[in-house]
Enzyme design. Structure first.
Site, mmCIF file in Angstrom:
data_model
loop_
_atom_site.group_PDB
_atom_site.id
_atom_site.type_symbol
_atom_site.label_atom_id
_atom_site.label_comp_id
_atom_site.label_asym_id
_atom_site.label_seq_id
_atom_site.Cartn_x
_atom_site.Cartn_y
_atom_site.Cartn_z
ATOM 1 N N HIS A 161 -46.858 -1.723 0.736
ATOM 2 C CA HIS A 161 -45.432 -2.567 0.634
ATOM 3 C C HIS A 161 -45.506 -3.679 0.154
ATOM 4 O O HIS A 161 -44.592 -4.162 -0.571
ATOM 5 C CB HIS A 161 -45.442 -3.124 2.290
ATOM 6 N N GLY A 180 -40.718 3.262 -1.470
ATOM 7 C CA GLY A 180 -42.294 3.993 -2.322
ATOM 8 C C GLY A 180 -41.998 5.259 -2.243
ATOM 9 O O GLY A 180 -41.194 6.056 -1.566
#
Length: 285
Positions: free
Chosen positions: A36, A153
């Protein structure tokens, strides 16, 4: 700045827009880790202001999944995010996102449903309706924050491809930035669900990256036949590894590949005990 209300976020973003500032959004379900933080870093570098959402979205969990026990670490997440340069941590309740009582019935909630072609495979086969919940909440976040850029991601690559498709089809005025998978020192893809693994299971979880990296090595050595590449996986599998899928798909539209090439992504899902882990690798060098 920690905010819980949609109106508060909108008001702050309007102020930034009036100043001509660019806004980046990093949607998360919290339990932040280095993966993250890599997305946050990209946003902070590219944008004038960065917003992250911390919201464990109930409508993307299927019956029997881990919604109730999913890690919730808002205080730690907020501290990490602010230290990384985040301007707003948006942590709404289910009621704030979905109305009084957090009513989740199809009779009361408008869903964004992506094309079946993108969701009837890979994770979508065992998690029916999952991507409807993902697209619905992500679309809501886009409408609330109205970012110029949103960062996702590549570990959840099927999700990334579906969100890109949604943005294109619905003419949402933002740019999706895809970010590489972040791995532990031993190669395990970082995931909030890694916290569920026991010490022994953590070692067994390396089977995902071992299979993927070996397939890529075999491809680089000249093997293009998908059946032959798939068979290389079996030397790594043990009885404690429940292989859900190992598939070769196009990196842009998830079409099944008949022969491995530079546009191929290899996707894998394995259950280690009760923990379901996913990973993928692009065969492009």
């Amino acid at each position: 700045m920690l905010l819980h209300k949609i109106d508060e976020v909108r008001e702050k973003v309007r102020e930034w827009k009036k100043q001509g500032l660019t806004v980046g959004l990093v949607p998360t379900m919290g339990a932040l880790h280095k993966g993250h933080l890599s997305l946050i870093k990209k946003s902070v570098e590219k944008c004038d202001k960065t917003v992250i959402s911390v919201f464990v979205n109930p409508i993307q969990f299927c019956p029997g999944e881990d919604y109730e026990k999913y890690p919730r670490t808002l205080d730690a997440d907020t501290k990490l995010a602010e230290e990384a340069g985040v301007d707003i941590v948006f942590a709404p309740s289910a009621e704030e996102m979905y109305g009084k009582g957090g009513i989740l019935s199809n009779d009361f909630l408008t869903y964004v449903i992506p094309p079946y072609f993108y969701t009837d495979k890979l994770c979508g086969k065992s998690r029916v309706g999952h991507f409807d919940g993902v697209c619905t909440v992500v679309n809501k976040l886009f409408n609330i924050v109205q970012p110029d850029y949103a960062f996702f991601g590549e570990k959840d690559r099927q999700q990334l491809i579906i969100i890109k498709k949604m943005v294109k089809d619905l003419n949402i005025p933002l740019t999706i930035i895809s970010c590489p998978i972040v791995r532990e020192d031993d190669g395990l893809a970082m995931s909030s669900r890694n916290k569920y693994l026991s010490e022994d299971q953590r070692k067994e979880a390396l089977v995902l990256k071992n299979i993927l990296f070996n397939i890529k090595s075999c491809y680089n050595s000249g093997i293009k036949d998908i059946k032959a590449l798939t068979e290389t996986a079996y030397e790594f599998l043990k009885p404690c590894h429940e292989l859900e899928y190992l598939e070769f798909r196009d990196r842009d539209n998830l079409e099944a590949k008949t022969e491995a090439d530079k546009n191929t992504v290899v996707f894998i899902a394995v259950k280690i005990g009760s923990v379901r882990l996913i990973d993928n690798v692009s065969l492009e060098s």
